[in-house]
Write a protein that holds these residues in place. Sequence first.
Motif, PDB file in Angstrom:
ATOM      1  N   ALA A   7       0.839  -1.207   0.000  1.00  5.52           N
ATOM      2  CA  ALA A   7       0.000   0.000   0.000  1.00  5.52           C
ATOM      3  C   ALA A   7       0.873   1.257   0.000  1.00  5.52           C
ATOM      4  O   ALA A   7       0.591   2.208  -0.741  1.00  5.52           O
ATOM      5  N   LEU A   8       1.912   1.243   0.799  1.00  3.52           N
ATOM      6  CA  LEU A   8       2.816   2.396   0.866  1.00  3.52           C
ATOM      7  C   LEU A   8       3.545   2.606  -0.459  1.00  3.52           C
ATOM      8  O   LEU A   8       3.716   3.738  -0.915  1.00  3.52           O
ATOM      9  N   ALA A   9       3.935   1.491  -1.110  1.00  2.00           N
ATOM     10  CA  ALA A   9       4.628   1.573  -2.394  1.00  2.00           C
ATOM     11  C   ALA A   9       3.717   2.106  -3.495  1.00  2.00           C
ATOM     12  O   ALA A   9       4.193   2.705  -4.463  1.00  2.00           O
ATOM     13  N   LEU A  10       2.433   1.915  -3.353  1.00  2.00           N
ATOM     14  CA  LEU A  10       1.481   2.428  -4.337  1.00  2.00           C
ATOM     15  C   LEU A  10       1.055   3.857  -4.007  1.00  2.00           C
ATOM     16  O   LEU A  10       1.009   4.728  -4.885  1.00  2.00           O
ATOM     17  N   LEU A  11       0.764   4.116  -2.738  1.00  2.00           N
ATOM     18  CA  LEU A  11       0.218   5.418  -2.356  1.00  2.00           C
ATOM     19  C   LEU A  11       1.265   6.541  -2.347  1.00  2.00           C
ATOM     20  O   LEU A  11       0.933   7.677  -2.663  1.00  2.00           O
ATOM     21  N   THR A  12       2.506   6.227  -2.003  1.00  2.00           N
ATOM     22  CA  THR A  12       3.531   7.274  -1.947  1.00  2.00           C
ATOM     23  C   THR A  12       3.763   7.923  -3.306  1.00  2.00           C
ATOM     24  O   THR A  12       3.637   9.146  -3.427  1.00  2.00           O
ATOM     25  N   PRO A  13       4.094   7.164  -4.352  1.00  2.00           N
ATOM     26  CA  PRO A  13       4.292   7.843  -5.636  1.00  2.00           C
ATOM     27  C   PRO A  13       3.009   8.459  -6.182  1.00  2.00           C
ATOM     28  O   PRO A  13       3.047   9.515  -6.819  1.00  2.00           O
ATOM     29  N   ALA A  14       1.868   7.819  -5.912  1.00  2.00           N
ATOM     30  CA  ALA A  14       0.602   8.396  -6.394  1.00  2.00           C
ATOM     31  C   ALA A  14       0.353   9.754  -5.751  1.00  2.00           C
ATOM     32  O   ALA A  14      -0.022  10.715  -6.434  1.00  2.00           O
ATOM     33  N   ALA A  15       0.576   9.840  -4.440  1.00  2.00           N
ATOM     34  CA  ALA A  15       0.354  11.111  -3.742  1.00  2.00           C
ATOM     35  C   ALA A  15       1.365  12.172  -4.166  1.00  2.00           C
ATOM     36  O   ALA A  15       1.004  13.337  -4.390  1.00  2.00           O
ATOM     37  N   LEU A  16       2.642  11.780  -4.282  1.00  2.32           N
ATOM     38  CA  LEU A  16       3.661  12.761  -4.645  1.00  2.32           C
ATOM     39  C   LEU A  16       3.513  13.227  -6.092  1.00  2.32           C
ATOM     40  O   LEU A  16       3.682  14.410  -6.390  1.00  2.32           O
ATOM     41  N   LEU A  17       3.176  12.311  -6.990  1.00  2.00           N
ATOM     42  CA  LEU A  17       2.902  12.728  -8.373  1.00  2.00           C
ATOM     43  C   LEU A  17       1.648  13.591  -8.449  1.00  2.00           C
ATOM     44  O   LEU A  17       1.600  14.574  -9.192  1.00  2.00           O
ATOM     45  N   GLY A  18       0.630  13.225  -7.676  1.00  2.00           N
ATOM     46  CA  GLY A  18      -0.585  14.047  -7.633  1.00  2.00           C
ATOM     47  C   GLY A  18      -0.289  15.448  -7.144  1.00  2.00           C
ATOM     48  O   GLY A  18      -0.794  16.432  -7.701  1.00  2.00           O
ATOM     49  N   TRP A  37      12.943  15.111 -13.488  1.00  2.00           N
ATOM     50  CA  TRP A  37      13.767  13.941 -13.151  1.00  2.00           C
ATOM     51  C   TRP A  37      13.191  13.199 -11.950  1.00  2.00           C
ATOM     52  O   TRP A  37      13.263  11.976 -11.885  1.00  2.00           O
ATOM     53  N   GLN A  38      12.644  13.938 -10.981  1.00  2.00           N
ATOM     54  CA  GLN A  38      12.113  13.308  -9.775  1.00  2.00           C
ATOM     55  C   GLN A  38      10.818  12.558 -10.046  1.00  2.00           C
ATOM     56  O   GLN A  38      10.453  11.650  -9.297  1.00  2.00           O
ATOM     57  N   ARG A  39      10.126  12.928 -11.099  1.00  3.45           N
ATOM     58  CA  ARG A  39       8.849  12.281 -11.416  1.00  3.45           C
ATOM     59  C   ARG A  39       9.027  10.910 -12.048  1.00  3.45           C
ATOM     60  O   ARG A  39       8.224   9.997 -11.803  1.00  3.45           O
ATOM     61  N   TRP A  40      10.049  10.740 -12.889  1.00  9.29           N
ATOM     62  CA  TRP A  40      10.210   9.484 -13.631  1.00  9.29           C
ATOM     63  C   TRP A  40      10.304   8.266 -12.717  1.00  9.29           C
ATOM     64  O   TRP A  40       9.628   7.254 -12.970  1.00  9.29           O
ATOM     65  N   PRO A  41      11.121   8.294 -11.648  1.00  2.13           N
ATOM     66  CA  PRO A  41      11.152   7.116 -10.774  1.00  2.13           C
ATOM     67  C   PRO A  41       9.812   6.839 -10.083  1.00  2.13           C
ATOM     68  O   PRO A  41       9.477   5.681  -9.810  1.00  2.13           O
ATOM     69  N   HIS A  42       9.040   7.887  -9.826  1.00  2.89           N
ATOM     70  CA  HIS A  42       7.723   7.675  -9.212  1.00  2.89           C
ATOM     71  C   HIS A  42       6.772   6.976 -10.185  1.00  2.89           C
ATOM     72  O   HIS A  42       5.978   6.127  -9.774  1.00  2.89           O
ATOM     73  N   TRP A  43       6.849   7.336 -11.468  1.00  8.02           N
ATOM     74  CA  TRP A  43       6.020   6.629 -12.459  1.00  8.02           C
ATOM     75  C   TRP A  43       6.420   5.156 -12.504  1.00  8.02           C
ATOM     76  O   TRP A  43       5.554   4.263 -12.560  1.00  8.02           O
ATOM     77  N   ALA A  44       7.735   4.901 -12.483  1.00 12.39           N
ATOM     78  CA  ALA A  44       8.213   3.515 -12.468  1.00 12.39           C
ATOM     79  C   ALA A  44       7.744   2.800 -11.208  1.00 12.39           C
ATOM     80  O   ALA A  44       7.322   1.633 -11.258  1.00 12.39           O
ATOM     81  N   ALA A  45       7.806   3.485 -10.061  1.00 16.27           N
ATOM     82  CA  ALA A  45       7.379   2.886  -8.789  1.00 16.27           C
ATOM     83  C   ALA A  45       5.897   2.521  -8.832  1.00 16.27           C
ATOM     84  O   ALA A  45       5.503   1.471  -8.306  1.00 16.27           O
ATOM     85  N   ILE A  61      12.367   9.159   0.610  1.00 19.21           N
ATOM     86  CA  ILE A  61      13.368   8.351   1.311  1.00 19.21           C
ATOM     87  C   ILE A  61      12.746   7.703   2.543  1.00 19.21           C
ATOM     88  O   ILE A  61      12.978   6.516   2.810  1.00 19.21           O
ATOM     89  N   GLY A  62      11.929   8.444   3.260  1.00 19.63           N
ATOM     90  CA  GLY A  62      11.247   7.867   4.425  1.00 19.63           C
ATOM     91  C   GLY A  62      10.344   6.718   4.050  1.00 19.63           C
ATOM     92  O   GLY A  62      10.325   5.672   4.718  1.00 19.63           O
ATOM     93  N   ALA A  63       9.587   6.865   2.962  1.00 23.27           N
ATOM     94  CA  ALA A  63       8.682   5.801   2.524  1.00 23.27           C
ATOM     95  C   ALA A  63       9.459   4.582   2.046  1.00 23.27           C
ATOM     96  O   ALA A  63       9.082   3.443   2.343  1.00 23.27           O
ATOM     97  N   ALA A  64      10.550   4.793   1.318  1.00 19.32           N
ATOM     98  CA  ALA A  64      11.350   3.665   0.837  1.00 19.32           C
ATOM     99  C   ALA A  64      11.905   2.866   2.015  1.00 19.32           C
ATOM    100  O   ALA A  64      11.843   1.629   2.020  1.00 19.32           O
TER     101      ALA A  64
END
Length: 159
Positions: A9-20, A39-47, A143-146
């Motif tokens: 859930a954390l792996a899904l919600l963290t990038p979704a929230a940060l990209l949002g 640059w910071q967005r691309w890894p979140h899309w991958a995540a 970093i905290g979420a990872a």
Amino acid sequence: MDALGKARALALLTPAALLGGALGSQYLGGLHPCEMCYWQRWPHWAALALALLAIALRKSAAGFLLLALAGLAIFVSGAIGVFHAGVEYGWWEGLTSCSTTLSGGSTEDILNSIMATPVVRCDQAQWTLGGISLAGFNAIFSIGAAIAIWMLMAKARKQ
């Protein structure tokens, strides 16, 4: 929910929230991203993709590996955020040029596109809260979420 379910859930919600938040600040808040913001967005899309696959394959060893990789992608975005925040705070030198892609067309169309494109410097924070820029918040949360994802995965392995 068990530890592994929380990690997924954390792996899904963290990038979704940060990209949002990033897309909302861009399209609703009028903050134009610089090159390092992208640059910071691309890894979140991958995540996001990795987390969705990890959820789909949660019963297999591949699902566990995909979850670890989602955590890594989130961490990479945070590391880029650390670099970007350091550039904004003047701790080290970053990119000195801005770049954009030009759409095709006539010379006049290209010139109009250039003139309409906002120049956004990577070394100036457009928004801060308590002295922390958006890049700084991305670094902290990512970093905290990872780390939390990996700790939850380790806990699940022990059980």
